[in-house]
Design a protein around this motif. Sequence first.
Motif, PDB file in Angstrom:
ATOM      1  N   ILE A 220       0.856  -1.191   0.000  1.00 20.90           N
ATOM      2  CA  ILE A 220       0.000   0.000   0.000  1.00 20.90           C
ATOM      3  C   ILE A 220       0.887   1.234   0.000  1.00 20.90           C
ATOM      4  O   ILE A 220       1.710   1.417   0.901  1.00 20.90           O
ATOM      5  CB  ILE A 220      -0.935   0.034   1.228  1.00 20.90           C
ATOM      6  CG1 ILE A 220      -1.697  -1.291   1.352  1.00 20.90           C
ATOM      7  CG2 ILE A 220      -1.891   1.218   1.141  1.00 20.90           C
ATOM      8  CD1 ILE A 220      -2.669  -1.356   2.525  1.00 20.90           C
ATOM      9  N   VAL A 221       0.718   2.055  -1.025  1.00 18.03           N
ATOM     10  CA  VAL A 221       1.527   3.271  -1.152  1.00 18.03           C
ATOM     11  C   VAL A 221       0.602   4.485  -1.170  1.00 18.03           C
ATOM     12  O   VAL A 221      -0.442   4.467  -1.817  1.00 18.03           O
ATOM     13  CB  VAL A 221       2.421   3.213  -2.422  1.00 18.03           C
ATOM     14  CG1 VAL A 221       1.621   2.980  -3.686  1.00 18.03           C
ATOM     15  CG2 VAL A 221       3.265   4.475  -2.564  1.00 18.03           C
ATOM     16  N   ALA A 222       0.965   5.525  -0.413  1.00 18.32           N
ATOM     17  CA  ALA A 222       0.181   6.767  -0.407  1.00 18.32           C
ATOM     18  C   ALA A 222       1.050   7.905  -0.914  1.00 18.32           C
ATOM     19  O   ALA A 222       2.274   7.891  -0.746  1.00 18.32           O
ATOM     20  CB  ALA A 222      -0.303   7.083   1.011  1.00 18.32           C
ATOM     21  N   VAL A 223       0.408   8.901  -1.528  1.00 19.20           N
ATOM     22  CA  VAL A 223       1.098  10.133  -1.909  1.00 19.20           C
ATOM     23  C   VAL A 223       0.629  11.220  -0.947  1.00 19.20           C
ATOM     24  O   VAL A 223      -0.576  11.413  -0.767  1.00 19.20           O
ATOM     25  CB  VAL A 223       0.781  10.534  -3.362  1.00 19.20           C
ATOM     26  CG1 VAL A 223       1.453  11.866  -3.715  1.00 19.20           C
ATOM     27  CG2 VAL A 223       1.209   9.443  -4.331  1.00 19.20           C
ATOM     28  N   SER A 224       1.579  11.925  -0.331  1.00 16.14           N
ATOM     29  CA  SER A 224       1.199  12.955   0.641  1.00 16.14           C
ATOM     30  C   SER A 224       0.513  14.144  -0.048  1.00 16.14           C
ATOM     31  O   SER A 224       1.061  14.712  -0.989  1.00 16.14           O
ATOM     32  CB  SER A 224       2.438  13.457   1.383  1.00 16.14           C
ATOM     33  OG  SER A 224       2.066  14.549   2.197  1.00 16.14           O
ATOM     34  N   PRO A 225      -0.668  14.542   0.457  1.00 18.97           N
ATOM     35  CA  PRO A 225      -1.317  15.751  -0.076  1.00 18.97           C
ATOM     36  C   PRO A 225      -0.785  17.011   0.603  1.00 18.97           C
ATOM     37  O   PRO A 225      -1.171  18.117   0.249  1.00 18.97           O
ATOM     38  CB  PRO A 225      -2.793  15.528   0.288  1.00 18.97           C
ATOM     39  CG  PRO A 225      -2.744  14.730   1.550  1.00 18.97           C
ATOM     40  CD  PRO A 225      -1.497  13.879   1.481  1.00 18.97           C
ATOM     41  N   ILE A 226       0.078  16.813   1.604  1.00 18.49           N
ATOM     42  CA  ILE A 226       0.665  17.944   2.338  1.00 18.49           C
ATOM     43  C   ILE A 226       2.092  18.147   1.817  1.00 18.49           C
ATOM     44  O   ILE A 226       2.886  17.210   1.813  1.00 18.49           O
ATOM     45  CB  ILE A 226       0.693  17.660   3.864  1.00 18.49           C
ATOM     46  CG1 ILE A 226      -0.703  17.285   4.386  1.00 18.49           C
ATOM     47  CG2 ILE A 226       1.283  18.849   4.627  1.00 18.49           C
ATOM     48  CD1 ILE A 226      -1.737  18.375   4.327  1.00 18.49           C
ATOM     49  N   VAL A 227       2.349  19.353   1.376  1.00 13.53           N
ATOM     50  CA  VAL A 227       3.664  19.669   0.808  1.00 13.53           C
ATOM     51  C   VAL A 227       4.152  20.969   1.450  1.00 13.53           C
ATOM     52  O   VAL A 227       3.433  21.974   1.449  1.00 13.53           O
ATOM     53  CB  VAL A 227       3.573  19.831  -0.730  1.00 13.53           C
ATOM     54  CG1 VAL A 227       4.909  20.287  -1.315  1.00 13.53           C
ATOM     55  CG2 VAL A 227       3.128  18.518  -1.381  1.00 13.53           C
ATOM     56  N   GLY A 228       5.365  20.942   2.019  1.00 16.34           N
ATOM     57  CA  GLY A 228       5.928  22.161   2.607  1.00 16.34           C
ATOM     58  C   GLY A 228       5.083  22.731   3.736  1.00 16.34           C
ATOM     59  O   GLY A 228       4.955  23.951   3.850  1.00 16.34           O
ATOM     60  N   GLY A 229       4.483  21.863   4.535  1.00 12.26           N
ATOM     61  CA  GLY A 229       3.752  22.329   5.721  1.00 12.26           C
ATOM     62  C   GLY A 229       2.333  22.801   5.467  1.00 12.26           C
ATOM     63  O   GLY A 229       1.698  23.360   6.363  1.00 12.26           O
ATOM     64  N   ALA A 230       1.805  22.586   4.257  1.00  7.03           N
ATOM     65  CA  ALA A 230       0.420  23.006   3.956  1.00  7.03           C
ATOM     66  C   ALA A 230      -0.159  22.096   2.881  1.00  7.03           C
ATOM     67  O   ALA A 230       0.588  21.507   2.095  1.00  7.03           O
ATOM     68  CB  ALA A 230       0.413  24.448   3.470  1.00  7.03           C
ATOM     69  N   PRO A 231      -1.495  21.986   2.838  1.00  7.24           N
ATOM     70  CA  PRO A 231      -2.078  21.226   1.728  1.00  7.24           C
ATOM     71  C   PRO A 231      -1.857  21.976   0.412  1.00  7.24           C
ATOM     72  O   PRO A 231      -1.731  23.206   0.419  1.00  7.24           O
ATOM     73  CB  PRO A 231      -3.569  21.154   2.066  1.00  7.24           C
ATOM     74  CG  PRO A 231      -3.812  22.211   3.083  1.00  7.24           C
ATOM     75  CD  PRO A 231      -2.508  22.514   3.750  1.00  7.24           C
ATOM     76  N   VAL A 232      -1.797  21.251  -0.685  1.00  2.97           N
ATOM     77  CA  VAL A 232      -1.664  21.892  -2.001  1.00  2.97           C
ATOM     78  C   VAL A 232      -2.912  22.736  -2.265  1.00  2.97           C
ATOM     79  O   VAL A 232      -2.848  23.796  -2.877  1.00  2.97           O
ATOM     80  CB  VAL A 232      -1.446  20.817  -3.095  1.00  2.97           C
ATOM     81  CG1 VAL A 232      -1.358  21.440  -4.475  1.00  2.97           C
ATOM     82  CG2 VAL A 232      -0.182  20.018  -2.791  1.00  2.97           C
ATOM     83  N   SER A 233      -4.064  22.264  -1.790  1.00  2.00           N
ATOM     84  CA  SER A 233      -5.313  23.032  -1.878  1.00  2.00           C
ATOM     85  C   SER A 233      -6.264  22.498  -0.815  1.00  2.00           C
ATOM     86  O   SER A 233      -6.063  21.396  -0.304  1.00  2.00           O
ATOM     87  CB  SER A 233      -5.945  22.849  -3.267  1.00  2.00           C
ATOM     88  OG  SER A 233      -6.236  21.477  -3.478  1.00  2.00           O
ATOM     89  N   GLY A 234      -7.277  23.268  -0.491  1.00  2.00           N
ATOM     90  CA  GLY A 234      -8.350  22.788   0.394  1.00  2.00           C
ATOM     91  C   GLY A 234      -8.008  22.846   1.879  1.00  2.00           C
ATOM     92  O   GLY A 234      -6.937  23.301   2.278  1.00  2.00           O
ATOM     93  N   PRO A 235      -8.959  22.372   2.702  1.00  2.00           N
ATOM     94  CA  PRO A 235      -8.857  22.550   4.161  1.00  2.00           C
ATOM     95  C   PRO A 235      -8.182  21.403   4.920  1.00  2.00           C
ATOM     96  O   PRO A 235      -8.383  21.263   6.119  1.00  2.00           O
ATOM     97  CB  PRO A 235     -10.333  22.641   4.552  1.00  2.00           C
ATOM     98  CG  PRO A 235     -11.015  21.724   3.586  1.00  2.00           C
ATOM     99  CD  PRO A 235     -10.242  21.785   2.301  1.00  2.00           C
TER     100      PRO A 235
END
Length: 308
Positions: A220-235
């Motif tokens: 099982i592999v996940a891609v982080s939606p958090i980049v540089g301490g913040a989400p790329v978009s959204g809440p």
Amino acid sequence: MKYTALAGGTGAAKLLRGLCQVIDPSDLTVIVNTGDDWMVWGLSVSPDLDTVTYTLAGLIDETQGWGIRDDTFRCLAVMATLGRETWFNLGDKDLATHLYRTDRLREGNTLSQVTDEIRRRVGIRSRILPMSDQRVATQVLTPDGWLAFQEFLVREKGRLEVRDVAYERSESARPAPGVVDAISHASAVIVCPSNPISSIGPILAIRGIQDSLAATQAPIVAVSPIVGGAPVSGPAGKMMLAKGLPVSPVGVAQAYEKWLDILVLDRQDSALASEVQSLGIRAVVADTIMRDRQTEVSLVRAVLKVLP
Ligand code: GDP
């Protein structure tokens, strides 16, 4: 190879579009969040199912990240004249999907049946499964009280403070037909870069799904939606904080700790790799921002490369 993906809306749809360029789309099953489904003017709207479906069919409005390209909003304008609430934007072409879904559900079909009909009609070869055929409603606790997810995100523009997130009726919901099988029999499971709390969280809240993730032989592999301490978009950031998770790939790893094997994190966050590894999850660094078709495909290749 049979791939199974867990998906929310925008981030997931981009990765899945890239994936379908690299693998045979018929080898892919996508399990989609329905916790933010919403009724508008009596119509059943499934935002994440529609974003995934429209994107894989090449119909998505790329600038908005939702809805159908070149749509018009005439019905919405008339509804406003009639005095109905119109904060949830529904385009005229998009309305046909919701009319179709509502009609077929009213005739006694399940959400999985209707979702399958829609994806076939728009020419998608991958299987698209709602997480459940029963209604699970993601609720957000704000200083104004509990709000349905769409009230929080669209009506209030995601601005309110988030104190908690709950998945109403998740205890009684069952995984939709094919969901557990798709996880158990996959060659690999991919957790898309989606909001861990409001997109992947509702899927995990359904009884049996986390157990099947923990039990599957598939990596099982996940891609982080958090980049540089913040989400790329959204809440996602404020929702992770409300759940006591750091807004970083480490927080994503903690959210998925019980069953995740590999986390792909952005090059910007490479310093956090060892902290992810200390949770017993292999950390792999890649460029994870999908700006265009090329970066979608490059990220997919990086994800497929880490699979044993
Ligand atoms: P929402 O917009 O937070 O409600 O959630 P969705 O799950 O529908 O999709 C947005 C998630 O995808 C957010 O958490 C974003 O940070 C993430 N996302 C969007 N685009 C990208 C991208 O290009 N790369 C990565 N790594 N994450 C992305």
